[in-house]
Structure formats: C-alpha cells, structure tokens
Design an enzyme around this catalytic site. Sequence first.
Site, short mmCIF file in Angstrom:
data_model
loop_
_atom_site.label_atom_id
_atom_site.label_comp_id
_atom_site.label_asym_id
_atom_site.label_seq_id
_atom_site.Cartn_x
_atom_site.Cartn_y
_atom_site.Cartn_z
N ASP A 149 -54.82 -26.03 33.64
CA ASP A 149 -54.12 -24.74 33.72
C ASP A 149 -54.44 -24.02 35.04
O ASP A 149 -55.23 -24.49 35.85
CB ASP A 149 -54.54 -23.91 32.49
CG ASP A 149 -53.42 -23.03 31.98
OD1 ASP A 149 -52.50 -22.71 32.74
OD2 ASP A 149 -53.48 -22.64 30.79
N TRP A 183 -47.12 -23.55 35.90
CA TRP A 183 -45.96 -22.72 35.54
C TRP A 183 -44.84 -22.74 36.59
O TRP A 183 -43.94 -21.90 36.55
CB TRP A 183 -46.38 -21.26 35.26
CG TRP A 183 -47.65 -21.14 34.49
CD1 TRP A 183 -47.92 -21.73 33.28
CD2 TRP A 183 -48.84 -20.44 34.87
NE1 TRP A 183 -49.19 -21.42 32.89
CE2 TRP A 183 -49.78 -20.63 33.84
CE3 TRP A 183 -49.19 -19.67 35.98
CZ2 TRP A 183 -51.07 -20.08 33.89
CZ3 TRP A 183 -50.47 -19.11 36.02
CH2 TRP A 183 -51.39 -19.32 34.98
N ASP A 204 -44.86 -19.56 29.84
CA ASP A 204 -45.05 -20.03 28.47
C ASP A 204 -43.82 -19.78 27.60
O ASP A 204 -43.19 -18.73 27.69
CB ASP A 204 -46.24 -19.31 27.81
CG ASP A 204 -47.56 -19.78 28.39
OD1 ASP A 204 -47.55 -20.60 29.32
OD2 ASP A 204 -48.60 -19.31 27.90
C1 GLA Z 1 -51.60 -20.71 29.51
C2 GLA Z 1 -50.77 -21.95 29.33
C3 GLA Z 1 -50.50 -22.16 27.83
C4 GLA Z 1 -51.82 -22.26 27.08
C5 GLA Z 1 -52.66 -21.03 27.35
C6 GLA Z 1 -54.06 -21.16 26.80
O1 GLA Z 1 -50.90 -19.55 29.17
O2 GLA Z 1 -49.57 -21.89 30.04
O3 GLA Z 1 -49.71 -23.31 27.62
O4 GLA Z 1 -52.49 -23.42 27.49
O5 GLA Z 1 -52.79 -20.78 28.74
O6 GLA Z 1 -54.84 -20.04 27.04
#
Ligand code: GLA
Length: 409
Positions: A149, A183, A204
């Site tokens: 991430d 992202w 997300d």
């Molecule tokens: C980010 C990621 C999500 C998830 C959260 C966990 O927002 O994009 O997919 O993994 O972190 O905290």
Amino acid sequence: MKFVALTSVVLAMVAMPMKAQKWEHLADTPQMGWSTWNKFQGNISEDVIKGIADAMVESGLKDAGYTYINIDDCWHGQRDADGFIQADPVKFPNGMKAVADYVHSKGLKLGIYSDAGTGTCANMPGSLGHEYQDALQYARWGVDYLKYDWCNTPNINPQGAYQLISDALRAAGRPIFLSMCEWGNSRPWKWAREIGHSWRTTPDIWCSFDSLRVFDAGYSQFGVMQCIQFNDSLRQYAGPGYWNDPDMLEVGNGMTESEDRAHFTMWCMMASPLILGNDLRNMSEATRNILMNKEMIAVDQDPLGVQGLHYCDHDGLQFWFKPLTDGRWAMAVLNPTRQDASYELNWQDFNLTDTEVSKRSTQFDTTVYSVFNLWTHRQEGKTQKKNKVERTITVKSHDVVAYLLTPWK
Ligand code: GLA
C-alpha cells in the site's frame, strides 16, 4: 589483457544498479482469491482466516479458480529486537506461519499486506527501511502474495519504492505475487510492468453501485461505476503478467442481485483481478451463483489476456467487447441507468476492430457466431450477416446482458 577485461566486467557489474527481475508467471491470468478488507477491515483473526479457507474449499470456489486468501491491514504486532515484524499475538496466537501452513494444507495460497511508508493506512508498522527484512520474513512464513500500500509516504518516489520491494521479494527466494496498491496516483501502468503483477488504478471501492463516498479528510471512495470509468481508458497497459486492478469485489456485501451481477461481469470483461470481499462462510445462493459462474470466470481468465473494450453507448446502455482465444468474443451490455432499457440489436452495428490492443475484428458481416447467454446459460441462436435487427434485448436497470460469441463452424 585478460586481467583488464575481467576487471572491467567486474567494475561494470558493481556500477550497474542491482535490479532484479520480478517473479515471472505468477500472473499469466488475473489473480483470483479473497481478501479480509471489504468485509472485516481490522476485525480479523486466525479463526476468521481458517474459516474462510474452509469455506473457500467447501463452497466450490476453490475449484472455480479462487486461490489466494489475503490478509489485508491490521494483522501486525510489533517488530522484535532484530527488527523482524511479528503477527498480532492476540489475533494470531499461533503466529503467521501456522496460518500459512493451514491455508496451504487446503491447497490454497496466503497473501499478506504491507505499506511502502512509515505506517500502513491503519497506522500499523510500514515496511520503510525494513523492505528486505520484511520480504524475508514473509518468505519464511510461506506467504505467496503481498499487497503493498501507499499510505504515509511523503517524499518517497513510488517507482523506487515498488522496485525496492520487488527486488526484496526476489532476493527472499520465494515466488511472491506483488499487488501494487498506489491507487493510480503516479500512473504505475506507465512504469510498473516489470515491477509488479497488478496495480490499483482507482481509489478504494465501497459497496455502492454508482455513488461517491466523500470523506471530510479530502478523499473519496468509488462506487462500481466510478471504478469502471477510471479503469476503462487503461486497457492498453494490461496483459498477461501485469493487470489493471480496479479494486476488490463487493459482491455479496449489500448491493442488489442485479448490481452484483453487473459488477462481477464488468470485472471479468476488464480482465480484472477477482478478489472476493464478502463473508464466504455465510453467503446467499444468489451470491454464490454469481461468484461461481464458471463461463464468466473463463472470460476473465482467458489466456489472451486482453482487457475489454468499451465500444459505444446507445440510449445510456454501454456496449463492451472482449476478444478471447479461438476467435471468440465476450460481449456485455451494461445498463447503468435507473430505468430498464430495451435495444434492437443489429450485429452489423458492431463490426469493430480492436486497433489499440489485440488487432482483432468482430467481422459480423463475414463471420457467424453462436450466441451463448452467460447468465441464463442458454444458447440463443446465431448472429446474422444481414444488415437488420436480429433480436431485441432488455437490460434491467443496474444489470447486464452478457454473451459468449463463438465462430460458427
Ligand atoms: C488502503 C487500501 C485498501 C485497504 C486499506 C487498509 O485504503 O487502498 O484497499 O488495504 O488501505 O487500511
């Protein structure tokens, strides 16, 4: 002379940046599995993971191709005196290796989660400064997949950070899938083909068909339609070994059956990773039927590996085409509007060539295809070379009609 030549080879090697190759053939088709995040967030434990692994097998999902059981954020405990990360001793009392062993005993694979920064998105320890050590620890535990991430990364160069963890995974000696979760901020599809196996293209997802969820902190979560819209323009960057990832599935988490069907279909049409996000221990027959649609899964997993083409729109309906092996095509008609809609279908309106990726043409004027309905599982006749309306299709609001088109012999 020989000495000079050898010395310069050695010097050249030293001067070369040590860039390892990512693990190959882990992603010849988009990855399939399950993740804790969409349903459980931080409420995870060894029992949950074991229960999900059992359900994956007993429900038939494993046989349908779902392989990875991915533990997302919030599994972490502290680093030990030598800096090695440990699992949370309350959530995972037997440690992570025991979880991996259990998952493997079921014929499944284990995924884990970390972050390129100082902390994860839930403020657990990040991997910054511990990349090789963390990769080594995951390999020792028997981990097969890492989602990496991008929270808490000010002043970090994304390309460098993902190359670093890719190199570390390679050096750790165990084939581990690298799922990049940045992202889409720095357009990883432009630079990550040799680094990771998939990259997120969107913020997300949340469990909504078409609404944005805006947070005061200045970020938003996407509904299914926003994810599709973002991912749509990136098809030229995906292929066997490297996939666009419009985020994990929300099927079974509260949308209508039509919306779940449309969501799943479009992820398959876009050759997206199929990472389930519902509680597999407790799912309705309708959810199971969607997730287990083997013909639809085969569209996602087709070895040609071409992300589907959003060819045109008519009266709010979207027409999508995905070239498949053996001259076949998948076609989906998506209705994102609030009304049911009918459409008079003349195959000659869809004589298209995918100039951007596959170079394949539908050639409805010269080729006849059998038409198989991917949701009713029935043959529905053939396409026609004649320039006329051949059928009227009705697509419910927030639903799809999807066909498999196979050249008629
Ligand atoms: C980010 C990621 C999500 C998830 C959260 C966990 O927002 O994009 O997919 O993994 O972190 O905290």
